[in-house]
Design a protein around this motif. Structure first.
Motif, mmCIF file in Angstrom:
data_model
loop_
_atom_site.group_PDB
_atom_site.id
_atom_site.type_symbol
_atom_site.label_atom_id
_atom_site.label_comp_id
_atom_site.label_asym_id
_atom_site.label_seq_id
_atom_site.Cartn_x
_atom_site.Cartn_y
_atom_site.Cartn_z
ATOM 1 N N PHE A 168 -21.251 -36.272 -101.386
ATOM 2 C CA PHE A 168 -22.770 -35.834 -101.065
ATOM 3 C C PHE A 168 -23.714 -36.645 -101.492
ATOM 4 C CE2 PHE A 168 -23.689 -35.062 -105.362
ATOM 5 C CZ PHE A 168 -24.940 -34.490 -105.545
ATOM 6 N N LEU B 202 -33.761 -37.014 -98.836
ATOM 7 C CA LEU B 202 -32.454 -36.813 -98.190
ATOM 8 C C LEU B 202 -32.309 -37.889 -97.208
ATOM 9 C CD1 LEU B 202 -31.227 -33.091 -98.904
ATOM 10 C CD2 LEU B 202 -30.577 -35.302 -100.268
ATOM 11 N N ALA C 240 -19.769 -34.111 -91.362
ATOM 12 C CA ALA C 240 -19.822 -33.929 -92.946
ATOM 13 C C ALA C 240 -18.964 -33.893 -93.886
ATOM 14 C CB ALA C 240 -21.219 -32.850 -92.795
ATOM 15 N N ARG D 88 -31.132 -38.531 -93.321
ATOM 16 C CA ARG D 88 -30.522 -37.973 -91.941
ATOM 17 C C ARG D 88 -29.458 -38.798 -91.201
ATOM 18 N NH1 ARG D 88 -32.526 -33.882 -89.215
ATOM 19 N NH2 ARG D 88 -32.043 -35.086 -87.150
ATOM 20 N N ARG D 89 -28.617 -38.128 -90.297
ATOM 21 C CA ARG D 89 -27.525 -38.909 -89.795
ATOM 22 C C ARG D 89 -28.290 -40.032 -89.158
ATOM 23 N NH1 ARG D 89 -25.137 -39.468 -84.861
ATOM 24 N NH2 ARG D 89 -23.015 -39.337 -84.680
ATOM 25 N N LEU E 128 -25.776 -38.772 -98.946
ATOM 26 C CA LEU E 128 -26.740 -38.260 -98.380
ATOM 27 C C LEU E 128 -28.130 -38.590 -99.183
ATOM 28 C CD1 LEU E 128 -25.549 -34.439 -98.025
ATOM 29 C CD2 LEU E 128 -25.479 -36.312 -96.291
ATOM 30 N N TYR E 129 -28.177 -39.415 -100.086
ATOM 31 C CA TYR E 129 -29.467 -40.110 -100.822
ATOM 32 C C TYR E 129 -29.647 -41.316 -100.152
ATOM 33 C CZ TYR E 129 -29.156 -36.062 -104.271
ATOM 34 O OH TYR E 129 -29.232 -34.779 -104.710
ATOM 35 N N LEU F 40 -30.177 -32.143 -91.386
ATOM 36 C CA LEU F 40 -29.762 -33.731 -91.908
ATOM 37 C C LEU F 40 -28.897 -34.010 -90.576
ATOM 38 C CD1 LEU F 40 -28.244 -33.125 -95.342
ATOM 39 C CD2 LEU F 40 -30.366 -34.395 -94.670
ATOM 40 N N TRP G 17 -20.504 -26.911 -94.589
ATOM 41 C CA TRP G 17 -21.839 -27.244 -93.910
ATOM 42 C C TRP G 17 -22.136 -26.205 -93.133
ATOM 43 C CZ3 TRP G 17 -24.068 -31.883 -95.426
ATOM 44 C CH2 TRP G 17 -24.889 -32.380 -94.517
ATOM 45 N N TYR H 268 -25.830 -34.015 -89.136
ATOM 46 C CA TYR H 268 -24.645 -34.158 -89.141
ATOM 47 C C TYR H 268 -23.885 -32.797 -88.603
ATOM 48 C CZ TYR H 268 -24.745 -38.478 -92.123
ATOM 49 O OH TYR H 268 -25.128 -39.689 -92.603
#
Length: 267
Positions: A54, A87, A49, A89-90, A57-58, A42, A34, A44
């Motif tokens: 992955f 995507l 991460a 984000r955190r 992330l969607y 994103l 990452w 993280y």
């Protein structure tokens, strides 16, 4: 610096790059690395991460539709999956991103993982708006009668390149694979320049295709194109350092200038 090798330099460059999120996944889709761009895009940290799937992330609606798994299947089948999508984000906010997923193969051609590259669509648009436009001259090719063979396994990229070159006045023919391109060259004696992607499925990817094409047509001009991540291959011996190369994404003006430069070089 004497103890620093090429692999270290590439790793440091990728890890510190903020313009693009660069993420390495294992064959099941678990995050292995990452970089700073992923953290910026994103939210993280690398510690948060790495180890996640992955697919997390969607957005949930994308997971219901199995978009993450579909992108992996497409990448394996076609050698590349490219899309614009959302995507998460955190902090839960959604970000529109341009995403490229490529399979990673070992020396025996076994699937060992995936490389994912993403950048924010809005950021690219802001940069385009901020760039001065008034001073940009109209692009008029000096060799508009030249005939160009465009080769790319990504149908959308291929169609865009063909459209741009045709609008510049060039004669254009296209192929979606190295084998198709060679077959076309055997039939068509009027091709002046080969414009090919570097990375394509099969044995006749960019450099191998160019070598065979120039054997068939001594004096044929060649221009390579590829995305930022694949462009690093130029420094790893996949391409000679003196070849003509155009990095994706490119603008029409950049394409026209590069095509003219290649056509103007002595054979």
């Amino acid at each position: 610096m004497a103890d620093v090798n090429e692999r270290d330099l590439v790793q440091w460059f990728v890890e510190d790059l903020t313009d693009y999120a660069i993420i390495v996944l294992d064959f099941s889709g678990k995050i292995l690395s990452w970089n700073a761009g992923a953290r910026l895009l994103l939210g993280y940290s690398a510690g948060e991460a790495v180890g996640r799937s992955f697919s997390e992330l969607y957005p949930k609606v994308a997971l219901v539709n199995s978009e993450a798994n579909a992108s992996i299947r497409d990448a394996v089948q076609w050698g590349r999956h490219e899309t614009a999508g959302q995507l998460v984000r955190r902090d839960g906010a959604k970000v529109e991103a341009h995403i490229v997923l490529r399979p990673l193969l070992d020396a025996s051609k076994n699937l060992v993982g995936f490389g994912l590259i993403a950048h924010e669509v809005a950021r690219s648009k802001r940069a385009a708006v901020a760039a001065p436009q008034a001073a940009a001259p109209k692009v008029v090719p000096l060799r508009g009668n030249a005939r160009i063979l465009v080769v790319d396994d990504n149908r959308g990229v291929l169609e865009e390149a063909v459209e741009q070159l045709a609008s510049l006045g060039y004669g254009v023919v296209s192929a979606s694979s190295g084998a198709e391109a060679l077959a076309l060259l055997e039939r068509d004696d009027d091709v002046d320049l080969l414009f090919t992607d570097v990375i394509m499925p099969g044995e006749l990817a960019g450099r191998a295709l160019a070598a065979k094409a120039m054997e068939m047509r001594p004096g044929l001009k060649v221009l390579f194109a590829s995305g930022y991540f694949e462009g690093a291959l130029v420094g790893k011996g996949q391409l000679e350092t003196d070849v003509q190369f155009l990095a994706k994404p490119y603008r029409k003006k950049e394409l026209a200038e590069k095509i003219e430069k290649v056509l103007s070089t002595a054979s």
